[in-house]
Design a protein around this motif. Structure first.
Motif, PDB file in Angstrom:
ATOM      1  N   PRO A 138       2.417   5.244 -13.436  1.00  8.46           N
ATOM      2  CA  PRO A 138       1.610   5.194 -12.327  1.00  8.46           C
ATOM      3  C   PRO A 138       1.757   3.574 -11.741  1.00  8.46           C
ATOM      4  CG  PRO A 138       0.162   5.035 -14.127  1.00  8.46           C
ATOM      5  CD  PRO A 138       1.790   5.177 -14.803  1.00  8.46           C
ATOM      6  N   VAL A 139       1.568   3.513 -10.413  1.00  6.25           N
ATOM      7  CA  VAL A 139       1.583   2.382  -9.821  1.00  6.25           C
ATOM      8  C   VAL A 139       0.337   1.974  -9.236  1.00  6.25           C
ATOM      9  CG1 VAL A 139       2.629   0.665  -7.940  1.00  6.25           C
ATOM     10  CG2 VAL A 139       4.129   2.504  -9.146  1.00  6.25           C
ATOM     11  N   TYR A 140      -0.447   0.879  -9.777  1.00  6.88           N
ATOM     12  CA  TYR A 140      -1.528   0.533  -9.288  1.00  6.88           C
ATOM     13  C   TYR A 140      -1.572  -1.040  -8.451  1.00  6.88           C
ATOM     14  CZ  TYR A 140      -3.010   3.232 -13.282  1.00  6.88           C
ATOM     15  OH  TYR A 140      -3.117   4.273 -14.251  1.00  6.88           O
ATOM     16  N   SER A 141      -2.803  -1.170  -7.619  1.00  4.28           N
ATOM     17  CA  SER A 141      -3.007  -2.517  -6.925  1.00  4.28           C
ATOM     18  C   SER A 141      -3.062  -3.605  -7.752  1.00  4.28           C
ATOM     19  CB  SER A 141      -4.107  -2.185  -6.078  1.00  4.28           C
ATOM     20  OG  SER A 141      -4.674  -3.521  -5.727  1.00  4.28           O
ATOM     21  N   PRO A 144       0.766  -1.069   0.037  1.00  3.82           N
ATOM     22  CA  PRO A 144      -0.103  -0.028   0.132  1.00  3.82           C
ATOM     23  C   PRO A 144       0.768   1.368   0.024  1.00  3.82           C
ATOM     24  CG  PRO A 144      -0.238  -1.190   2.224  1.00  3.82           C
ATOM     25  CD  PRO A 144       0.552  -2.235   1.281  1.00  3.82           C
ATOM     26  N   THR A 145       1.970   1.291   0.480  1.00  2.00           N
ATOM     27  CA  THR A 145       2.960   2.360   0.572  1.00  2.00           C
ATOM     28  C   THR A 145       3.412   2.689  -1.000  1.00  2.00           C
ATOM     29  OG1 THR A 145       5.132   1.231   0.730  1.00  2.00           O
ATOM     30  CG2 THR A 145       3.936   1.707   2.695  1.00  2.00           C
ATOM     31  N   VAL A 146       3.252   1.872  -1.938  1.00  2.00           N
ATOM     32  CA  VAL A 146       3.789   2.140  -3.274  1.00  2.00           C
ATOM     33  C   VAL A 146       2.604   2.354  -4.080  1.00  2.00           C
ATOM     34  CG1 VAL A 146       5.151   1.082  -5.329  1.00  2.00           C
ATOM     35  CG2 VAL A 146       5.821   0.451  -2.947  1.00  2.00           C
ATOM     36  N   ILE A 147       1.491   1.912  -3.826  1.00  2.00           N
ATOM     37  CA  ILE A 147       0.312   1.823  -4.897  1.00  2.00           C
ATOM     38  C   ILE A 147      -0.013   3.496  -4.683  1.00  2.00           C
ATOM     39  CG2 ILE A 147      -2.269   1.140  -4.953  1.00  2.00           C
ATOM     40  CD1 ILE A 147      -1.405  -1.534  -3.507  1.00  2.00           C
TER      41      ILE A 147
END
Lengths: 218, 218
Positions: B135-138, B124-127
């Motif tokens: 972009p970084v998604y889950s 969650p700290t990266v998403i």
């Protein structure tokens, strides 16, 4: 383990490249609390023949017990010890462009024993900076820094047109092993260790196989 | 060139992996204004037999002229075209840790046709963050984003213990090719294209060869 002769064995390159797969797999088993694995189990999981696995491990004098297999804990220890991932190997990054600085930022290398202690470049806008605490020097300082830091390995990530020149400089400055990330086939005398990792070449294979798949689905 | 049948040829993997070396070399010659190169010249420069080079190129229907060799300009064009480096291939980065974010930052991949358009992670700290505009998604959004962006390639750089799970998710979400940077041997049905690039395995070879060198010098 240090007294065993296994660390002195020169293995065929294909075997050496498979050993980290075995290590990755048995480490997982270790994490799950598994005590023994057979070569048949490993084979099933990683798509290598069981007989090949047994042969590869026998190079390291690792032999499984009949009907029980390999003891996971000692297998992990012996593989890790043999592969040298637990020992620090100092390295210089030659070329701190896009790929070079990306590799400096990859902490994974350190986990596998590679400690990039300095970067070198010819670009004045990069020289004097530092990336994740790793200082970047001018290529002119390579010889001095090699003596100062006693580094053996150079990781090569310069543009293709500078690959051979940079190689010659690295060797003249006393580096003994070159990990070549450029798609250029560098030349060096046979006493220099060269490993070619042209990651982009793998893209060519992947694109070609994808094309094949598209045709089959048409 | 589009009408030729060469783009439909399925080449042996060793040939495919050598083609980028030829391309790198002849591009250099092109930059130097050289008009023709022979397979003997290429052979001398990149340490591959001249007959092997001629054979590799003949797969692509590229043939040199007797006593003149290959025309550099068309050789560059045909190799680049065949290898697909000039065509954009969209890709997802699966696992945006140290290696994953390093690969996103490597502009070299784009030069070789790989455009990483999004990253995915479970942390969650990266998403929600973005790396160089990517972009970084889950991981939960993988299926939706695959449909939205019509991406075929997944670059896998997760910790070993998640490699197989991530692979299964990628395939379930419609990815067709996996470029595996983990040392884990992932499994997939045979219609999925897999390329393994375990860069750390190359370190094992290098360390072993350096050890050998040390012993010889003692």
């Amino acid at each position: 383990m240090g007294e065993k002769s296994v660390a002195k064995v020169i293995l065929p390159e294909p075997t050496l490249r498979r050993l980290p797969w075995y290590l990755a797999y048995v480490r997982l088993q270790q994490a799950h609390g598994v005590e023994y694995v057979s070569s048949t189990q490993i084979a099933k999981e990683i798509n290598v023949d069981a007989s090949q696995i047994a042969k590869d491990l026998s190079f390291l004098n690792i032999r499984g017990k009949t009907r029980i297999g390999y003891e996971v804990e000692s297998l992990v220890a012996e593989l890790a010890d043999f592969l040298g991932f637990g020992v620090e190997h100092k390295a210089f990054m030659i070329g701190v462009g896009s790929l070079g600085s990306a590799l400096i930022q990859d902490q994974g290398l350190l986990q596998y024993g590679l400690n990039i202690v300095a970067g070198f470049d010819i670009d004045p806008t990069v020289i004097g900076r530092s990336i994740r605490g790793v200082p970047v020097y001018s290529m002119d300082e390579l010889g001095v820094k090699q003596k100062e830091l006693d580094t053996e390995i150079g990781v090569l990530a310069v543009p293709v047109e500078f690959a051979q020149d940079a190689t010659d400089t690295m060797i003249a400055c006393g580096l003994q092993a070159i990990w070549n990330f450029t798609p250029f086939r560098i030349k060096a005398s046979s006493d220099i260790v060269i490993q070619n990792t042209s990651i982009y070449a793998h893209l060519a294979v992947m694109y070609n196989r994808l094309d094949e798949r598209h045709r089959l689905l048409k």
